[in-house]
Design an enzyme around this catalytic site. Structure first.
Site, PDB file in Angstrom:
ATOM      1  N   GLY A 139      12.036  -7.732  16.609  1.00 34.93           N
ATOM      2  CA  GLY A 139      10.625  -7.420  16.817  1.00 34.93           C
ATOM      3  C   GLY A 139       9.726  -8.596  16.470  1.00 34.93           C
ATOM      4  N   TRP A 199      10.071 -11.097  19.266  1.00 36.11           N
ATOM      5  CA  TRP A 199       9.334 -10.657  20.447  1.00 36.11           C
ATOM      6  C   TRP A 199       7.860 -11.035  20.340  1.00 36.11           C
ATOM      7  CZ3 TRP A 199       5.218  -7.226  20.966  1.00 36.11           C
ATOM      8  CH2 TRP A 199       4.897  -6.847  22.272  1.00 36.11           C
ATOM      9  N   HIS A 200       7.316 -10.964  19.142  1.00 37.30           N
ATOM     10  CA  HIS A 200       5.896 -11.250  18.976  1.00 37.30           C
ATOM     11  C   HIS A 200       5.560 -12.716  19.201  1.00 37.30           C
ATOM     12  CE1 HIS A 200       5.426  -7.234  17.129  1.00 37.30           C
ATOM     13  NE2 HIS A 200       4.155  -7.388  17.425  1.00 37.30           N
ATOM     14  N   GLY A 201       6.475 -13.608  18.929  1.00 35.85           N
ATOM     15  CA  GLY A 201       6.137 -15.008  19.121  1.00 35.85           C
ATOM     16  C   GLY A 201       7.322 -15.928  18.913  1.00 35.85           C
ATOM     17  N   PHE A 238       1.295 -12.843  23.194  1.00 34.39           N
ATOM     18  CA  PHE A 238       2.587 -12.322  22.793  1.00 34.39           C
ATOM     19  C   PHE A 238       3.359 -11.770  23.990  1.00 34.39           C
ATOM     20  CE2 PHE A 238       0.142 -11.213  18.705  1.00 34.39           C
ATOM     21  CZ  PHE A 238       0.245 -12.505  18.275  1.00 34.39           C
TER      22      PHE A 238
END
Length: 460
Positions: free
Chosen positions: A318, A321-323, A460
């Site tokens: 997770g 996934w954000h950056g 993102f």
């Protein structure tokens, strides 16, 4: 195209709504659906038309694989297709989002300078990729019905959610586009949609963008105790009002088409545990991580140790996934470890007082946001050292920071005590008093349009 612009509010949005319902009024239902699909593609390509083939290629790829997988659902022949489909999506996402990150990390690790590609991240790629991965998995599980190409394109590209979510399930969207009563203009949904859109607009352009100035200045240069705490708390509130504001605007824009998007926020800063926080923050992402990563890894079916491992892996992914950065990965790791600590504490049978549980949770979230926001490890450590008082306390900062500190003192009780947007929307009644209040919010928001800014989750 941004929601918080004149061209969207006064041209694109009303025109697309009018065309959609006018075509439906004359029973050109397929043409209406096509018009909304083409409008959504125009909305996406407004940013950069060169990436229009990218999203169209992604749609064609996933629609083809989805149909092939559906024809073989429940059989062993479907699994290789599912793996290939997911792999194709991850390769696309990995190339645009992580190629430069991995090349830079490889250069740091080996000492050899690998040339980076300087790729521009296509808007919304994380969201429309995850949406389509979920579709492929559900097709393999036999949970996805067959849909024509236009319906599938509209599901993926529907412009209120396209750029920054919520992350959608086909089962909650496809039927809405085909429901006959949704093809007729409904004043109730329209008034509710405008109401929630204006709340989201105010959150973004007035509240979030005001906190953004203090957060940006602080992360750029703050060193002392009060300045660094002001910077971190400003970003904590900026991120909340920015992203929840976008979600409100997306929900509001969709309601004018009689489409109900899922709730994505439920007062996350009221959470009294890190588990509670993730049930309230970015709820559609939490659902995706649970259904398509945590449960396939084994969930809690293979014992306590494996369950804890699965939690950490899920939050690591997770974070990634954000950056594309080690600070994002570390942020995900911290939240995964936080979940583990929460589980162990729960087994002790010694619950904290509610106020203390909230305080610990909020402080943990605020501190971890520092890594989420920081441009580098050095910047994150500078802010954290200042928050810990290791770089001195300057009373001079208080005079400069006074306006921001007053805003923080004002909005903290509002976030904690007032109803959130979903609750306000559920309780909405179209009265003249409500109309006057929301009109004031709208006009006041327009006054801030001289500093148009993108939404944080666009990156993102």
């Amino acid at each position: 195209m941004l929601f918080n612009t004149y061209v969207f509010i006064f041209a694109f949005w009303p025109v697309t709504v009018a065309v959609y319902f006018l075509l439906n009024r004359f029973r050109f239902t397929l043409a209406a659906k096509c018009s909304l699909t083409l409008s959504s593609l125009f909305f996406y390509s407004w940013w950069n038309a060169l990436y229009l083939p990218l999203i169209l290629g992604s749609i064609a790829f996933n629609y083809t694989f989805g149909r092939l997988i559906q024809a073989r659902s429940g059989t062993k022949r479907g699994k290789p297709l599912l793996i290939a489909g997911i792999g194709g999506n991850l390769l696309l996402l990995g190339y645009y989002k992580y190629a430069d990150f991995f090349l830079g990390s490889l250069s740091d690790l080996t000492g050899h300078a690998f040339p980076v590609l300087h790729l521009i991240l296509p808007l919304g790629i994380s969201f429309f990729t995850f949406t389509q991965i979920a579709y492929l998995v559900d097709a393999y599980r036999g949970k996805a019905s067959e849909y024509n190409l236009v319906s599938y394109m509209l599901f993926v590209t529907f412009y209120p959610h396209l750029i920054a979510g919520p992350i959608l399930h086909h089962s909650e969207m496809m039927p809405q586009f085909d429901r006959l009563r949704n093809k007729v203009w409904q004043w109730g949904n329209a008034s509710r949609g405008v109401y929630i859109f204006c709340i989201g607009l105010y959150k973004k352009v007035v509240i979030a963008d005001t906190f953004a100035e203090a957060a940006n200045d602080g992360f750029a240069s703050a060193t002392h105790f009060f300045a660094t705490w002001t910077a971190s708390l400003s970003y904590t509130f900026q991120l909340y009002f920015d992203f929840s504001g976008y979600t409100d605007m997306a929900i509001g824009a969709a309601l004018l088409f009689n489409i109900k998007l899922p709730q994505n926020f439920n007062s996350p800063y009221k959470a009294t545990s890190i588990q509670d926080f993730w049930r309230r923050w970015h709820m559609t992402l939490s659902r995706f991580l649970r259904d398509y990563i945590y449960i396939p890894l084994g969930g809690n079916r293979r014992g306590e140790a494996v369950m804890l491992r699965n939690l950490v892996i899920t939050f690591l992914l997770g974070g990634l996934w954000h950056g594309a950065g080690w600070t994002f990965i570390f942020w995900g790791l911290l939240h995964g470890v936080g979940q583990v600590v929460h589980r162990f504490w729960g087994k002790l049978g010694r619950p904290l007082p509610v106020w203390l549980a909230w305080f610990v949770t909020f402080m943990f979230i605020n501190v971890t946001w520092v890594f989420f926001r920081a441009d580098s490890w050095g910047q994150a450590l500078r802010i954290l050292k200042g928050m810990a008082g290791l770089q001195g306390i300057s009373l001079v900062d208080l005079k400069t920071l006074a306006p921001t500190l007053l805003l923080l003192a004002l909005f903290l009780p509002i976030v904690l005590a007032f109803n959130n947007s979903s609750q306000l929307n559920d309780a909405f009644r179209p009265t003249w008093r409500t109309a006057a209040a929301i009109a004031m919010l709208f006009v006041f928001s327009l006054l801030y349009f001289n500093r148009i800014s993108e939404f944080l989750y666009f990156n993102f």
